[in-house]
Scaffold this active site. Structure first.
Site, short mmCIF file in Angstrom:
data_model
loop_
_atom_site.label_atom_id
_atom_site.label_comp_id
_atom_site.label_asym_id
_atom_site.label_seq_id
_atom_site.Cartn_x
_atom_site.Cartn_y
_atom_site.Cartn_z
N GLY A 38 -11.93 11.13 0.60
CA GLY A 38 -11.77 10.74 2.02
C GLY A 38 -10.86 11.63 2.69
O GLY A 38 -10.56 11.94 3.79
N ASP A 95 -6.33 11.61 2.67
CA ASP A 95 -5.97 10.95 4.46
C ASP A 95 -4.88 9.81 4.51
O ASP A 95 -4.49 9.96 5.66
CB ASP A 95 -7.99 10.46 4.66
CG ASP A 95 -7.45 9.24 3.39
OD1 ASP A 95 -6.75 9.00 2.68
OD2 ASP A 95 -8.98 8.39 2.96
N ASP A 98 -1.23 4.88 2.16
CA ASP A 98 -0.35 3.51 2.19
C ASP A 98 0.68 2.88 1.25
O ASP A 98 1.99 2.95 1.69
CB ASP A 98 -1.80 3.44 1.76
CG ASP A 98 -2.45 1.85 2.31
OD1 ASP A 98 -1.18 1.01 3.42
OD2 ASP A 98 -3.00 0.92 0.89
N LYS A 126 0.05 4.24 6.90
CA LYS A 126 0.99 3.16 7.44
C LYS A 126 2.01 2.44 7.16
O LYS A 126 3.24 2.68 6.02
CB LYS A 126 0.14 2.45 6.89
CG LYS A 126 -1.29 1.17 7.08
CD LYS A 126 -2.49 0.49 6.48
CE LYS A 126 -3.58 1.32 5.93
NZ LYS A 126 -4.11 0.91 5.53
N PHE A 147 -6.44 -2.47 8.31
CA PHE A 147 -7.23 -1.16 7.82
C PHE A 147 -7.84 -0.24 8.82
O PHE A 147 -8.75 -0.98 9.56
CB PHE A 147 -8.23 -2.31 6.97
CG PHE A 147 -8.87 -1.94 6.21
CD1 PHE A 147 -8.45 -1.16 4.65
CD2 PHE A 147 -10.06 -1.13 6.42
CE1 PHE A 147 -8.76 -0.89 3.63
CE2 PHE A 147 -10.52 -0.37 5.28
CZ PHE A 147 -10.27 0.02 3.66
#
Ligand code: IMP
Ligand code: MG
Length: 173
Positions: A38, A95, A98, A126, A147
């Protein structure tokens, strides 16, 4: 699919983050360690904005089960570190931050290799998802709990090539 960050917004945010990173490591050599897959798009753009001496290395971390947006067991492979990180200032690049499990498990594995320091930079964080006692040191953008795909981020290995970041609609998942 709904665009969350345009190409222009991405370039501006990454330039800001690159400025912070450059200031932080002024006068030192940096070892950038990208987390495959990613981080590759961010990595390519970021290193070209960092006019300081640096090395680039890669590790692999996989957590997402095929066909799912829920993380599965995390598999980390640091065998591909070629010149080693002993005594070096390491900056991990991912990337998205989360749940935080990837960094939480990766940092101790890098630490075991004897670096001088370990920090982390991510394109996205996030909101309200963190489950681990760790925070990335450099963040380009905070995003809502959706997402997202594009600019390196995938859904079932697709969409990494989008030049923008978009949120998938529930019916697309
Ligand atoms: P963490 O371990 O939960 O912090 O997750 C980090 C990894 O999960 C990232 O490197 C991504 O590969 C993946 N991931 C988390 N959220 C998303 C998303 O919204 N889209 C695509 N991949 C994601
Ligand atoms: Mg990933």
């Amino acid at each position: 699919m709904k665009t969350l960050l345009t190409e222009e917004q991405l370039q501006e945010g990454i330039r800001r983050m690159a400025d912070d990173i450059r200031k932080h490591y002024e006068g030192r050599q940096l070892t950038i360690v990208g987390v495959l897959i990613g981080s590759v798009v961010l990595l390519a753009d970021l290193i070209r904005l960092l006019d300081i001496p640096l090395r680039v290395e890669m590790v692999q971390a996989r957590s997402y089960r095929h066909g799912s947006t829920r993380p599965g067991p995390l598999v980390i492979n640091t065998d591909m570190l070629t010149s080693g990180v002993r005594g070096r200032d390491v900056l991990l690049i991912d990337d998205i931050f989360d749940t935080g499990h990837t960094l939480w498990e990766l940092i101790p594995q890098i630490d075991e290799l004897g670096p001088a320091s370990v920090r982390s930079a991510v394109l996205l964080r996030k909101a309200g998802r963190c489950e681990a006692p760790v925070e990335p040191d450099f963040v380009a953008f905070e995003i809502p709990d959706r997402f997202v795909v594009g600019y390196g981020l995938d859904y079932n290995e697709m969409h990494r090539n989008l030049p923008y970041v978009a949120a998938l609609e529930p019916e697309e998942l």
